[in-house]
Design a protein around this motif. Structure first.
Motif, PDB file in Angstrom:
ATOM      1  N   ASP A   1       0.842  -1.191   0.000  1.00 53.20           N
ATOM      2  CA  ASP A   1       0.000   0.000   0.000  1.00 53.20           C
ATOM      3  C   ASP A   1       0.882   1.248   0.000  1.00 53.20           C
ATOM      4  O   ASP A   1       2.102   1.177   0.174  1.00 53.20           O
TER       5      ASP A   1
ATOM      6  N   GLU B   1       1.380   3.872   1.966  1.00 52.40           N
ATOM      7  CA  GLU B   1       2.154   4.251   3.152  1.00 52.40           C
ATOM      8  C   GLU B   1       3.413   3.395   3.287  1.00 52.40           C
ATOM      9  O   GLU B   1       4.517   3.921   3.518  1.00 52.40           O
TER      10      GLU B   1
ATOM     11  N   ARG C   1       4.870   1.712   0.896  1.00 49.42           N
ATOM     12  CA  ARG C   1       5.734   1.956  -0.255  1.00 49.42           C
ATOM     13  C   ARG C   1       6.640   3.159  -0.018  1.00 49.42           C
ATOM     14  O   ARG C   1       7.844   3.105  -0.242  1.00 49.42           O
TER      15      ARG C   1
END
Length: 244
Positions: free
Chosen positions: A162, A164, A166
């Motif tokens: 997701d 965040e 990443r």
């Protein structure tokens, strides 16, 4: 000074021409991102670099010598989690060092340093099934940096995470890259990610694949994804990619 020189690289599978006479250089310590349409041959290029695939024409040089995985230290981080389920975190990170048959003391020291760099020193006895998605990728990153690679290849390593997670892992990667000076070739379909990470972006065409543009990214680190300059560069790269 160039770390990688790709000259007239051509690869086809039967009648299908995938890579069409590609030539470019990667500077020593450079962070290069490669973007292009889905299925254009980005992964085929990385597999050619690592000699998973034999190329049909052209040459790939590392530090002026034909690429040789038995000689050059190549580290490859893929999108799929590549940890070995039967080895704990420490054993996964030390795997490449063991393959190199380094002295046990050196393996221990390099493994300790890599675990500390990615913040996994307190989790070294955990097994992959006990780790979160971000921690699994940290294991792969630690294993790659532990061998002090001549070249780090990354094929959409954060594609399944997701936003965040990443961004957190991208920042960790940039910190390690700046600290160690490793040459990085990073493939992604995410234009924002390419602009966030890279010093330069190669834009590929659809198959048969060639290089459409090489774009220097001079935005200062750390990068602000909401800045006008960031958005302008993201839009410039996006406009160059045709998905048909």
């Amino acid at each position: 000074m160039n770390k990688v020189e790709v000259k007239n690289l051509t690869k086809q599978f039967g009648e299908l021409l995938v890579l069409d006479n590609i030539s470019f250089n990667v500077g020593d310590g450079e962070f290069l991102c490669i973007v292009g349409p889905t299925g254009c041959g980005k992964t085929t290029f990385l597999n050619s670099l690592t000699k998973i695939y034999d190329i049909d024409r052209g040459s790939i040089l590392i530090s002026g010598e034909e690429v040789n995985p038995k000689k050059h230290r190549l580290a490859y981080i893929m999108q799929e989690y590549s940890t070995m389920s039967w080895r704990n975190v420490r054993q996964n990170v030390s795997f490449g060092l063991e393959v190199m048959k380094l002295p046990q003391k050196e393996i221990q020291e390099k493994t300790d340093a890599a675990l500390e760099m990615v913040g996994l020193d307190k989790f070294q006895k955990y097994y992959p099934n006990q780790l979160s998605a971000s921690m699994l990728q940290r294991v792969a990153i630690a294993r790659a940096f532990a061998v002090q690679p001549d070249l780090l290849l990354m094929d959409e390593p954060y594609g399944q995470l997701d936003i965040e997670l990443r961004f957190k892992l991208e920042d960790e990667l940039l910190n390690l890259w700046r600290k160690l000076g490793t040459t990085v070739i990073f493939i992604t379909h995410n234009i924002e990610e390419a602009v966030y990470l890279s010093e330069r972006i190669l834009v590929l065409t659809n198959k048969p694949t060639s290089i459409k543009a090489s774009i220097s990214n001079e935005l200062p680190y750390p990068r602000n994804v909401t800045s006008e300059a960031f958005i302008a560069l993201r839009n410039e790269v996006t406009a160059m990619i045709k998905w048909w």
